[in-house]
Write a protein that holds these residues in place. Structure first.
Motif, short mmCIF file in Angstrom:
data_model
loop_
_atom_site.label_atom_id
_atom_site.label_comp_id
_atom_site.label_asym_id
_atom_site.label_seq_id
_atom_site.Cartn_x
_atom_site.Cartn_y
_atom_site.Cartn_z
N GLN A 3 0.81 -1.20 0.00
CA GLN A 3 0.00 0.00 0.00
C GLN A 3 0.84 1.26 0.00
O GLN A 3 0.66 2.13 -0.84
N GLY A 4 1.77 1.35 0.94
CA GLY A 4 2.62 2.53 0.99
C GLY A 4 3.83 2.33 0.10
O GLY A 4 4.53 1.33 0.21
N ALA A 90 3.43 4.14 6.39
CA ALA A 90 2.47 3.06 6.63
C ALA A 90 1.07 3.65 6.66
O ALA A 90 0.64 4.19 7.69
N PRO A 91 0.35 3.58 5.55
CA PRO A 91 -1.04 4.04 5.55
C PRO A 91 -1.90 3.07 6.36
O PRO A 91 -1.80 1.86 6.17
N GLU A 92 -2.70 3.61 7.23
CA GLU A 92 -3.62 2.78 8.01
C GLU A 92 -4.95 2.77 7.26
O GLU A 92 -5.68 3.75 7.26
N LEU A 93 -5.24 1.66 6.62
CA LEU A 93 -6.40 1.57 5.73
C LEU A 93 -7.70 1.67 6.50
O LEU A 93 -7.84 1.09 7.58
N SER A 94 -8.66 2.36 5.92
CA SER A 94 -9.95 2.57 6.60
C SER A 94 -10.64 1.25 6.92
O SER A 94 -11.30 1.11 7.94
N ASN A 95 -10.50 0.28 6.04
CA ASN A 95 -11.19 -1.00 6.24
C ASN A 95 -10.58 -1.84 7.35
O ASN A 95 -11.25 -2.71 7.91
N PHE A 96 -9.30 -1.62 7.64
CA PHE A 96 -8.60 -2.54 8.54
C PHE A 96 -8.00 -1.88 9.77
O PHE A 96 -7.69 -2.57 10.73
N THR A 102 0.29 -1.54 6.51
CA THR A 102 1.08 -1.99 5.37
C THR A 102 2.24 -1.05 5.13
O THR A 102 2.12 0.16 5.27
N PHE A 103 3.36 -1.63 4.77
CA PHE A 103 4.58 -0.89 4.53
C PHE A 103 5.08 -1.16 3.12
O PHE A 103 4.62 -2.08 2.45
N GLY A 104 6.02 -0.34 2.69
CA GLY A 104 6.66 -0.55 1.39
C GLY A 104 8.08 -1.04 1.59
O GLY A 104 8.36 -1.81 2.50
N THR A 105 8.96 -0.58 0.72
CA THR A 105 10.37 -0.96 0.81
C THR A 105 11.22 0.15 1.41
O THR A 105 12.41 -0.02 1.61
N GLY A 106 10.61 1.30 1.67
CA GLY A 106 11.32 2.36 2.37
C GLY A 106 12.20 3.22 1.48
O GLY A 106 12.48 2.90 0.33
N THR A 107 12.61 4.35 2.04
CA THR A 107 13.62 5.22 1.44
C THR A 107 14.87 5.09 2.30
O THR A 107 14.82 5.35 3.50
N ARG A 108 15.97 4.72 1.65
CA ARG A 108 17.23 4.59 2.39
C ARG A 108 17.93 5.94 2.36
O ARG A 108 18.39 6.39 1.30
N LEU A 109 18.01 6.58 3.50
CA LEU A 109 18.61 7.92 3.61
C LEU A 109 20.01 7.80 4.17
O LEU A 109 20.22 7.18 5.22
N THR A 110 20.97 8.42 3.45
CA THR A 110 22.36 8.45 3.92
C THR A 110 22.76 9.90 4.11
O THR A 110 22.63 10.71 3.17
#
Lengths: 113, 114
Positions: A3-4, A90-96, A102-110
């Motif tokens: 989702q995110g 992490a969007p918190e879905l209205s239905n759940f 749900t999470f994604g793969t992230g942004t790797r910040l250096t």
């Protein structure tokens, strides 16, 4: 299903600069959360913005939310070496709710000293 | 005091074996979770439990069997391990009321299947 989705996948900046990360999602939400993950560690909650809020601040963090565009951004001002980490939305879905955050793969910040 | 603790932190095993990962939280939360993080850092929910009852099973193979003996514990047992099970598994917890709010994560258990 994912989702995110964070963008960019990776970001390198000089210490002291600002870092902006973006997040897009697909369906209606109750709120949206941002987390940080240091290498080899668990996720740590940073900030939560509700669906009826447009902007929220916490220390050097600023989060915006645009529900019409289904997007959010995380701004870290005056970055420090310790901010080097992966950042997840992490969007918190209205239905759940947070039963199925749900999470994604992230942004790797250096942060370059 | 560690809020959400998982053991073991590292686990190396052969294909076909059965293994368990344990999780305990001392936050008094009602809801506990298992997440799987793959090599690309994608973090996927596997299970959610609320007051020891399973509420979310995100199409996980039945080789994975979570067990919650009480609100503070959620263990994950994996049968017949496969190479694709190699990942970092995270336990998390949250307040159950209102089905909203932040999650508290453990430090992860890195499973390597050879």
């Amino acid at each position: 299903s994912q989702q995110g989705e964070e963008d960019p996948q990776a970001l390198s900046i000089q210490e002291g600069e600002n870092a902006t990360m973006n997040c897009s999602y697909k369906t209606s939400i109750n709120n949206l959360q941002w987390y940080r993950q240091n290498s080899g560690r668990g996720l740590v909650h940073l900030i939560l913005i509700r669906s009826n809020e447009r902007e929220k601040h916490s220390g050097r963090l600023r989060v915006t939310l645009d529900t019409s565009k289904k997007s959010s951004s995380l701004l870290i001002t005056a970055s420090r070496a310790a901010d080097t980490a992966s950042y997840f939305c992490a969007p918190e879905l209205s239905n759940f709710g947070n039963e199925k955050l749900t999470f994604g793969t992230g942004t790797r910040l250096t942060i370059i000293p | 005091d560690t809020a959400v603790s998982q053991t073991p932190k590292y686990l190396v095993t052969q294909m076909g074996n059965d293994k368990s990962i344990k999780c305990e939280q001392n936050l008094g939360h009602d809801t506990m979770y298992w997440y799987k993080q793959d090599s690309k850092k994608f973090l996927k929910i596997m299970f959610s439990y609320n007051n020891k009852e399973l509420i979310i099973n995100e199409t996980v193979p039945n080789r994975f069997s979570p067990k919650s003996p009480d609100k503070a514990h959620l263990n994950l047992h994996i049968n017949s391990l496969e190479l694709g099970d190699s990942a970092v598994y995270f336990c998390a917890s949250s307040h159950g009321t209102g089905r909203t709010g932040e999650l508290f994560f453990g430090e992860g258990s890195r499973l390597t299947v050879l």
